[in-house]
Scaffold this motif. Structure first.
Motif, PDB file in Angstrom:
ATOM      1  N   SER A  84      10.716 -11.722   6.206  1.00 52.73           N
ATOM      2  CA  SER A  84      11.120 -12.831   5.352  1.00 52.73           C
ATOM      3  C   SER A  84      10.541 -12.713   3.950  1.00 52.73           C
ATOM      4  N   ASN A  85      11.316 -13.204   2.986  1.00 57.34           N
ATOM      5  CA  ASN A  85      10.885 -13.347   1.598  1.00 57.34           C
ATOM      6  C   ASN A  85      10.503 -12.019   0.955  1.00 57.34           C
ATOM      7  N   THR A  86      11.177 -10.942   1.343  1.00 56.21           N
ATOM      8  CA  THR A  86      10.905  -9.636   0.748  1.00 56.21           C
ATOM      9  C   THR A  86      12.111  -9.142  -0.040  1.00 56.21           C
ATOM     10  N   THR A  87      11.829  -8.246  -0.974  1.00 58.79           N
ATOM     11  CA  THR A  87      12.853  -7.678  -1.836  1.00 58.79           C
ATOM     12  C   THR A  87      13.075  -6.210  -1.489  1.00 58.79           C
ATOM     13  N   SER A  88      14.064  -5.614  -2.150  1.00 54.47           N
ATOM     14  CA  SER A  88      14.332  -4.197  -1.950  1.00 54.47           C
ATOM     15  C   SER A  88      13.174  -3.333  -2.456  1.00 54.47           C
ATOM     16  N   ARG A  89      12.465  -3.789  -3.471  1.00 51.53           N
ATOM     17  CA  ARG A  89      11.297  -3.036  -3.946  1.00 51.53           C
ATOM     18  C   ARG A  89      10.238  -2.977  -2.861  1.00 51.53           C
ATOM     19  N   GLN A  90      10.000  -4.088  -2.196  1.00 49.46           N
ATOM     20  CA  GLN A  90       9.038  -4.089  -1.096  1.00 49.46           C
ATOM     21  C   GLN A  90       9.536  -3.246   0.071  1.00 49.46           C
ATOM     22  N   ALA A  91      10.848  -3.160   0.250  1.00 49.12           N
ATOM     23  CA  ALA A  91      11.404  -2.301   1.289  1.00 49.12           C
ATOM     24  C   ALA A  91      11.063  -0.841   1.026  1.00 49.12           C
ATOM     25  N   VAL A  92      11.117  -0.441  -0.236  1.00 45.29           N
ATOM     26  CA  VAL A  92      10.723   0.937  -0.586  1.00 45.29           C
ATOM     27  C   VAL A  92       9.257   1.156  -0.229  1.00 45.29           C
ATOM     28  N   GLU A  93       8.419   0.171  -0.528  1.00 39.88           N
ATOM     29  CA  GLU A  93       6.981   0.301  -0.282  1.00 39.88           C
ATOM     30  C   GLU A  93       6.660   0.393   1.206  1.00 39.88           C
ATOM     31  N   ARG A  94       7.450  -0.263   2.050  1.00 43.97           N
ATOM     32  CA  ARG A  94       7.164  -0.254   3.478  1.00 43.97           C
ATOM     33  C   ARG A  94       8.082   0.673   4.281  1.00 43.97           C
ATOM     34  N   LEU A  95       8.831   1.492   3.583  1.00 44.81           N
ATOM     35  CA  LEU A  95       9.813   2.329   4.260  1.00 44.81           C
ATOM     36  C   LEU A  95       9.167   3.276   5.273  1.00 44.81           C
ATOM     37  N   ASP A  96       8.057   3.908   4.897  1.00 44.70           N
ATOM     38  CA  ASP A  96       7.401   4.844   5.812  1.00 44.70           C
ATOM     39  C   ASP A  96       6.947   4.144   7.095  1.00 44.70           C
ATOM     40  N   ALA A  97       6.276   2.998   6.934  1.00 42.89           N
ATOM     41  CA  ALA A  97       5.686   2.315   8.079  1.00 42.89           C
ATOM     42  C   ALA A  97       6.716   1.618   8.950  1.00 42.89           C
ATOM     43  N   ASP A  98       7.777   1.090   8.326  1.00 43.48           N
ATOM     44  CA  ASP A  98       8.699   0.232   9.062  1.00 43.48           C
ATOM     45  C   ASP A  98      10.012   0.899   9.454  1.00 43.48           C
TER      46      ASP A  98
END
Length: 260
Positions: A84-98
């Motif tokens: 929740s409440n995340t952006t595509s920029r944060q998706a890039v940051e968590r791509l490896d882990a998630d």
């Protein structure tokens, strides 16, 4: 990309066995009971993807998608990486882990609502991400996933309507939102949805245009987009909305797996 899809097509004719998969939150520790020949899909998104928050639909599209594909005889697991409440920029940051650590065959990507949101209550007058920052984040996700052999699928964000829960902070006339227009809350979101379409076309990525399909539903006499959004919330899909999204994704994936 590993040729699990072709092995699925051969195996589908030989066996009706479908194994049950796991449903991992981004920080989940559970392991899948499936063999690695199962088609693995990660759904990457925000609160319109995430399951389990209070007031949400009973069943969101990732779990519905897994059930629909299993019903078609496909050995599959769908991992929900919505936060929740995340952006595509944060998706890039968590791509490896998630996402990447699961070595998916497909990654479904849906962002835009939070990217386009103006945090006016914090004194801001511009969206969290500019359109170009949004586009760049989507392109980074696509490029990285493709380098791993995964196939990205883009979805436009679902459209919203004004509600008692969201939008009060946008009432400053300087922000340009029309509160008399039922679609007024989408003033910025429409442009972000168009960027998703543009990136999908430029990058040759399959697109599910949820925005247009929800609006098309609303244009049919006797139907309303409110049928597809949580009552009083009007931002997130309800069970009917998630069921439609899962059905549309099922057809996209079936066609791709069959090589059409």
């Amino acid at each position: 990309m590993p040729d699990r899809a072709s092995r699925w097509l051969r195996g589908m004719a030989l066996s009706g066995l479908v194994l049950m998969g796991c449903h991992l939150a981004p920080d989940g520790q559970a392991s899948s009971a499936r063999g690695r020949d199962a088609i693995r899909i990660v759904a990457l998104g925000d609160s319109t993807t995430e399951a389990g928050w209070e007031g949400n639909a009973r069943s969101v599209y990732p779990e519905r998608l897994e059930a629909a594909l299993e019903a078609r005889g496909i050995d599959v697991e769908v991992i929900n990486a919505g936060i929740s409440n995340t952006t595509s920029r944060q998706a890039v940051e968590r791509l490896d882990a998630d996402v990447r650590r699961f070595d998916p065959d497909y990654a479904i990507i849906q962002f835009g609502i939070n990217d386009s949101w103006i945090d006016a209550s914090q004194g801001r007058t511009q969206p969290r991400l500019t359109l170009d920052e949004f586009s760049d984040s989507l392109k980074t996700l696509i490029t990285t996933l493709r380098s791993d052999g995964a196939k990205p699928i883009l979805m436009t964000p679902n459209p919203m309507r004004w509600s008692i829960m969201y939008g009060d902070e946008l009432k400053d006339p300087a922000l340009g939102f029309d509160f008399e227009d039922p679609r007024g809350i989408n003033r910025l979101l429409d442009a972000y949805a168009q960027r998703v379409r543009d990136v999908a076309r430029q990058q040759n990525v399959p697109l599910l245009d949820v925005s247009e399909r929800f609006e098309a539903y609303d244009r049919i006499p006797g139907q309303s987009i409110h049928d597809l959004l949580i009552d009083g919330d009007e931002m997130h899909p309800n069970d009917a909305g998630h069921a439609l999204i899962a059905g549309w994704l099922t057809e996209i994936l079936i066609a791709d797996l069959a090589g059409k």
